[in-house]
Scaffold this active site. Structure first.
Site, PDB file in Angstrom:
ATOM      1  N   ASN A  83      10.924  -5.648  -6.672  1.00  0.00           N
ATOM      2  CA  ASN A  83      11.166  -6.936  -6.014  1.00  0.00           C
ATOM      3  C   ASN A  83      11.524  -8.044  -6.997  1.00  0.00           C
ATOM      4  O   ASN A  83      12.406  -8.858  -6.739  1.00  0.00           O
ATOM      5  CB  ASN A  83       9.926  -7.352  -5.220  1.00  0.00           C
ATOM      6  CG  ASN A  83       9.637  -6.403  -4.061  1.00  0.00           C
ATOM      7  OD1 ASN A  83      10.448  -5.520  -3.764  1.00  0.00           O
ATOM      8  ND2 ASN A  83       8.498  -6.574  -3.416  1.00  0.00           N
ATOM      9  N   ALA A  96       0.849  -1.197   0.000  1.00  0.00           N
ATOM     10  CA  ALA A  96       0.000   0.000   0.000  1.00  0.00           C
ATOM     11  C   ALA A  96       0.874   1.232   0.000  1.00  0.00           C
ATOM     12  O   ALA A  96       1.955   1.216   0.567  1.00  0.00           O
ATOM     13  CB  ALA A  96      -0.906   0.012   1.223  1.00  0.00           C
ATOM     14  N   LYS A 124       8.545 -12.800   8.891  1.00  0.00           N
ATOM     15  CA  LYS A 124       8.456 -11.535   8.163  1.00  0.00           C
ATOM     16  C   LYS A 124       9.822 -10.842   8.118  1.00  0.00           C
ATOM     17  O   LYS A 124      10.221 -10.284   7.087  1.00  0.00           O
ATOM     18  CB  LYS A 124       7.416 -10.632   8.855  1.00  0.00           C
ATOM     19  CG  LYS A 124       7.183  -9.290   8.185  1.00  0.00           C
ATOM     20  CD  LYS A 124       6.222  -9.406   7.023  1.00  0.00           C
ATOM     21  CE  LYS A 124       6.089  -8.135   6.200  1.00  0.00           C
ATOM     22  NZ  LYS A 124       5.584  -6.983   6.947  1.00  0.00           N
TER      23      LYS A 124
END
Lengths: 300, 300
Positions: A199, A127, A181
């Protein structure tokens, strides 16, 4: 249930937008101007070509009293210190706090705050904040949450309504959840930020991929990972599934903001140091990102 | 004395411009178009606000016969292979060849060519090619030359006329001379190319400086350097004295050209390998630059 959201950056706005469909949300902003914009126009969520407006109440953070059943702290790790000080001086001791920071550097800080139940979460949505009241969501994702301290009752209640469109999954082990994570962030974020690449470039460019795997070896070594192949596969999958995305760290560098490098590589370097291990690549990349932060606002 | 200059990039044009004041120069270009431009308009040398035009003859490289008393090979290291093959098929065996490539990767190749005397040089001028016949020289510099094979007579004769305005210094030991330059290039070029920063940023930004010193430690370790402090001081001085300059490797990356990374870090990695030593940072930076080369022409 009343939910307070502390911080109106990309993640704060995203959560406010989705959660306000089921709960009464108050979002707390750093500036009066942003609160004014949100109160006047609502929060705009852009997802592909789809746009949704959510009418959400907003107040400047100075007005937060701590009375909501749940407060979601959605500020960056490096802004957390001042929020934690604020929490310890709220007129009411908060019932339930959910912290959504990246990395694991903040865990030690959470032990010292007063609240009945403390939860941590790890957000996998892509986001970015386009303006004071507009957030752009790119790609599907989910949020993992887990109990850090206290019990999980409220967490279950909070996560239930959003299963399909905005999945919030309650995990058993907060440490493993955040570590997972962290490993992904440590491998992908600094490299993409240093190289200014998306990425996908980390796996599509075989030279960059070589560096990624070497960096992952150091991360594994520091964390004494047993299931290395699984973790590396996860990193590769995420690079592929978010190939066109710019990592949050790259976006921070491009927007001349501070990054979360201390919470991610800083945490791993401290861990290496504690174990007397060397991590020359991690160290290089840590200092390169710190150096890039220092170049902020300079014209090259 | 007739001097041939092989290659009309920034260094070839710079040398042609200065040397043509004392010798009869023929510059050999890759394309017919460039030879045409140089023959028609001469070579323009811009140095600060000062502009000089030198009338120099030019021919496409295919016309090179090898008859000049001295030929200066001023192509990039990665273009050298095809030139060396050409040399071994020239109608005349060249008397004297001077090679101006960076790094040390080309030394092994020079052992196999036929020529009476072979010299190597290391150029410290900052220069960039603005157009087919215009070169911009920024900052003062010098050229070091030394005998690689044969005797130094012609080298002395060649270097004498330029002492003041374009110093060419004959050094005793070619290996030490090239090694000195290699150490500087290995420390400065990859980092500036990866970070897209000017040379001065590597010492003015203390985070980048930390990475520079750690990288230098690996270089020292591979080369078994004894006078480390002296070498590091030289690197720092060069960064300060050329603070506003972009390194040749950065300029290559920005112009979507191949870099000299193989001649520089590639050489050091091969050396590390030969000695069974690990050099994780050198390796990372080598692959990051290779990866950047691969991104050439892509829009990010």
């Amino acid at each position: 249930m009343k939910v307070g959201i502390i911080g109106a950056g990309s993640i704060g706005l995203l959560f406010a937008s989705y959660i306000s469909s089921s709960f009464e949300v108050m979002i707390y902003t750093r500036t009066k101007e942003q609160a004014f914009e949100i109160n006047k126009y609502g929060i705009l969520l852009q997802k592909g070509s789809e746009q949704t407006i959510s009418l959400v109440n907003a107040l400047p953070i100075t007005e937060w009293k701590g009375t909501e059943a749940l407060a979601i702290v959605a500020v960056k790790q490096y802004q957390l210190q001042s929020i934690l000080e604020k929490i310890n001086h709220l007129p009411f001791i908060p019932e339930n706090l959910l912290f959504l920071q990246n990395g694991m550097g903040h865990l030690a800080m959470l032990e010292k705050i007063r609240a009945k139940n403390i939860f941590v979460g790890s957000v996998e949505h892509g986001a970015y904040k386009e303006s004071a009241n507009k957030v752009n969501q790119n790609g599907e994702g989910k949020t993992n949450v887990a109990v850090f301290q206290g019990d999980a009752d409220l967490l279950q209640q909070f996560s239930a309504p959003f299963l399909k469109e905005f999945p919030i999954l309650v995990q058993a082990d907060y440490y493993e959840m955040l570590l997972n994570k962290l490993i992904v962030n440590a491998a992908i974020n600094p490299l993409t930020a240093i190289l200014h690449v998306q990425n996908g470039d980390l796996v599509n460019n075989h030279y960059f991929f070589h560096v990624l795997t070497k960096l992952f070896e150091e991360i594994s070594f520091i964390l004494n990972l047993e299931n290395q192949e699984e973790h590396l596969k996860q990193i590769i999958d995420i690079c592929k599934n978010t190939a066109e995305n710019r990592s949050s760290m790259l976006k921070d560098i491009e927007a001349n903001r501070l990054t979360e490098i201390d919470a991610i590589l800083g945490f791993l370097l401290a861990e290496a140091d504690r174990q007397g291990k060397k991590a020359p690549q991690l160290e290089s990349f840590y200092y390169l990102v710190k150096g890039k932060e220092m170049e902020r606002g300079r014209v090259s």
